[in-house]
Write a protein that holds these residues in place. Structure first.
Motif, PDB file in Angstrom:
ATOM      1  N   ASP A  77       0.966  -1.097   0.513  1.00 47.59           N
ATOM      2  CA  ASP A  77      -0.093  -0.270   0.125  1.00 47.59           C
ATOM      3  C   ASP A  77       1.148   1.205   0.367  1.00 47.59           C
ATOM      4  O   ASP A  77       0.544   2.099  -0.495  1.00 47.59           O
ATOM      5  N   PHE A  78       1.927   1.050   0.836  1.00 46.50           N
ATOM      6  CA  PHE A  78       2.854   2.249   0.853  1.00 46.50           C
ATOM      7  C   PHE A  78       3.406   2.464  -0.211  1.00 46.50           C
ATOM      8  O   PHE A  78       3.321   4.278  -0.788  1.00 46.50           O
ATOM      9  N   LEU A  79       3.754   1.634  -1.144  1.00 45.27           N
ATOM     10  CA  LEU A  79       4.437   1.807  -2.826  1.00 45.27           C
ATOM     11  C   LEU A  79       2.940   2.101  -3.649  1.00 45.27           C
ATOM     12  O   LEU A  79       3.706   3.150  -4.269  1.00 45.27           O
ATOM     13  N   GLY A  80       2.034   1.760  -3.746  1.00 44.54           N
ATOM     14  CA  GLY A  80       1.003   2.130  -4.028  1.00 44.54           C
ATOM     15  C   GLY A  80       0.960   3.705  -3.451  1.00 44.54           C
ATOM     16  O   GLY A  80       0.439   4.409  -5.115  1.00 44.54           O
ATOM     17  N   LYS A  81       0.257   3.961  -3.118  1.00 48.42           N
ATOM     18  CA  LYS A  81       0.095   5.404  -2.360  1.00 48.42           C
ATOM     19  C   LYS A  81       1.466   6.422  -2.510  1.00 48.42           C
ATOM     20  O   LYS A  81       1.132   8.227  -3.811  1.00 48.42           O
ATOM     21  N   GLU A  82       2.693   6.243  -2.648  1.00 41.79           N
ATOM     22  CA  GLU A  82       3.398   6.753  -3.068  1.00 41.79           C
ATOM     23  C   GLU A  82       3.830   7.324  -4.283  1.00 41.79           C
ATOM     24  O   GLU A  82       4.611   7.897  -4.676  1.00 41.79           O
ATOM     25  N   ALA A  83       3.134   5.423  -5.532  1.00 40.69           N
ATOM     26  CA  ALA A  83       3.284   6.095  -6.604  1.00 40.69           C
ATOM     27  C   ALA A  83       5.446   6.042  -6.860  1.00 40.69           C
ATOM     28  O   ALA A  83       5.640   5.912  -7.017  1.00 40.69           O
ATOM     29  N   THR A  84       5.424   7.168  -7.916  1.00 38.16           N
ATOM     30  CA  THR A  84       5.941   7.826  -8.302  1.00 38.16           C
ATOM     31  C   THR A  84       7.598   8.788  -7.887  1.00 38.16           C
ATOM     32  O   THR A  84       8.347   9.179  -8.353  1.00 38.16           O
ATOM     33  N   LYS A  85       6.433   8.826  -6.437  1.00 38.36           N
ATOM     34  CA  LYS A  85       7.685   9.729  -5.675  1.00 38.36           C
ATOM     35  C   LYS A  85       9.132   7.958  -5.262  1.00 38.36           C
ATOM     36  O   LYS A  85       9.582   8.301  -4.661  1.00 38.36           O
ATOM     37  N   ILE A  86       8.623   6.740  -5.802  1.00 40.47           N
ATOM     38  CA  ILE A  86       9.640   5.578  -5.752  1.00 40.47           C
ATOM     39  C   ILE A  86      10.335   5.956  -6.702  1.00 40.47           C
ATOM     40  O   ILE A  86       9.529   5.514  -7.523  1.00 40.47           O
ATOM     41  N   GLN A  87      11.179   5.640  -6.647  1.00 39.29           N
ATOM     42  CA  GLN A  87      12.189   5.119  -7.921  1.00 39.29           C
ATOM     43  C   GLN A  87      12.344   4.279  -7.775  1.00 39.29           C
ATOM     44  O   GLN A  87      12.460   2.830  -7.851  1.00 39.29           O
ATOM     45  N   LYS A  88      12.207   4.598  -9.918  1.00 38.61           N
ATOM     46  CA  LYS A  88      11.874   3.441 -10.191  1.00 38.61           C
ATOM     47  C   LYS A  88      13.112   2.707 -10.496  1.00 38.61           C
ATOM     48  O   LYS A  88      15.006   3.354 -10.974  1.00 38.61           O
ATOM     49  N   THR A  89      13.874   0.755  -9.982  1.00 40.84           N
ATOM     50  CA  THR A  89      14.552   0.716  -9.433  1.00 40.84           C
ATOM     51  C   THR A  89      15.295   0.171 -10.594  1.00 40.84           C
ATOM     52  O   THR A  89      14.827  -1.131 -10.581  1.00 40.84           O
ATOM     53  N   SER A  90      16.834  -0.368 -11.968  1.00 39.63           N
ATOM     54  CA  SER A  90      16.761  -0.820 -12.547  1.00 39.63           C
ATOM     55  C   SER A  90      18.243  -2.109 -11.891  1.00 39.63           C
ATOM     56  O   SER A  90      18.794  -1.179 -10.316  1.00 39.63           O
ATOM     57  N   ARG A  91      19.236  -2.860 -11.771  1.00 34.66           N
ATOM     58  CA  ARG A  91      20.263  -3.234 -11.525  1.00 34.66           C
ATOM     59  C   ARG A  91      21.425  -2.195 -10.892  1.00 34.66           C
ATOM     60  O   ARG A  91      21.485  -1.953 -10.040  1.00 34.66           O
TER      61      ARG A  91
END
Length: 307
Positions: A77-91
């Motif tokens: 739920d935290f990831l969903g609410k924060e959405a694009t504030k969460i950094q899209k992370t590749s290797r």
């Protein structure tokens, strides 16, 4: 030590202790793939489908400086609410995010790598990244392809995303020695559509046969993973001409706005949802569910083989 950076959920820890089948799930689909609360509902439903089909879900993310393998409902739920504030992370981003305690939603490449650290061999996602249209000048090629060439995880997807150059994506995988399996089909699925103009390497009709292939590949110590292309269910498949028209319009708009790099895919998928009046979002969700079901079946068969 590596174990200092890894944190398994209680459910995943129990699954490892009792040698139960596990399916890895990515978290970018939660933070960057869909709007809230649809993203959280979809993530939780993916986990439910995996359990219903006999396996244990391990949604993967980076939270508070840890590689989290298996998330709680509150973390999802935290990831969903924060959405694009969460950094899209590749290797590429993993070490930096861990060092600086930056929360990260894992892409296909990062999820594959982290899953491999926990000896998880099967991963369900929507569609993989690949060679972008115009890559002959931009060199815009997803890290997903290199990860498939290096990491021994089998990825269950609805083929390559329709926004990509599918032909060049297949050529890249061919060069890297990555087998592309069509589940019940010889035509490579194109995400929203069940078929494309391109063929897979091998057609396999049953989950236990895919599991046997995974086992053999691991025992031969062949580097890298495999891509299992699972067509979207017929009732949610979109006509190629409809989706291609929307993609072409979205690409023109993206070029005008100067959007590039890792922001390109989320923008294009969002624009396509807008242009198709939400139909593509429904298709996206249903194809992910379909992949989770197949991944759980394959992981269960793989465990029967002692892997």
């Amino acid at each position: 030590m590596l174990n200092d950076y890894i944190e398994l959920s209680k459910e995943v820890s129990k699954a490892k202790a009792y040698n139960l089948p596990i399916v890895a799930l990515e978290s970018t689909i939660i933070s960057h793939g869909m709007p809230y609360p649809e993203n959280v509902k979809t993530a939780l439903e993916c986990e439910r489908i995996v359990r219903e089909n006999g396996a244990v879900p391990a949604t993967i993310a980076i939270l508070n400086g840890k590689l989290k393998i298996g998330l709680s409902e509150s973390e999802i739920d935290f990831l969903g609410k924060e959405a694009t504030k969460i950094q899209k992370t590749s290797r590429r981003d993993i070490a930096y995010n861990i060092t600086n305690k930056i929360n990260g939603a894992t892409t296909v490449s990062a999820t594959m790598y982290i899953a491999s650290l926990a000896n998880i061999h099967v991963f369900a996602t929507g569609g993989i990244g690949g060679v972008h249209r115009g890559a002959e000048t931009t060199m815009d090629i997803s890290a997903d392809l290199e990860e498939l060439a290096e990491t021994p995880v089998t990825v269950i997807s609805a083929g390559a995303k329709s926004i990509l150059d599918i032909g060049l994506t297949l050529e890249y995988l061919e060069t890297k020695g990555v087998p592309v399996i069509g589940y019940g089909t010889k035509s490579l699925p194109a995400f929203y559509s069940r078929e494309s103009d391109f063929e897979v390497n091998f057609k396999i009709d049953f989950p236990d046969e895919i599991a046997k292939l995974i086992k053999t590949k691991l025992e031969l110590n062949l580097r890298g993973g495999m891509l299992v292309a699972n067509p979207i269910p017929k009732e949610y498949s979109m006509p190629k001409e409809v989706i291609n028209k929307a993609i072409d319009e979205a690409l023109v708009e993206m070029d005008k706005l100067g959007i590039k790099g890792k922001e390109a895919t989320p923008y294009l998928l969002g624009k396509i949802v807008e242009l198709t009046k939400g139909k593509s979002l429904e298709s996206n969700i249903k194809l992910v569910y379909n992949n989770c079901e197949l991944a759980a079946q394959i992981a269960t068969e793989l465990k029967k083989l002692g892997v």
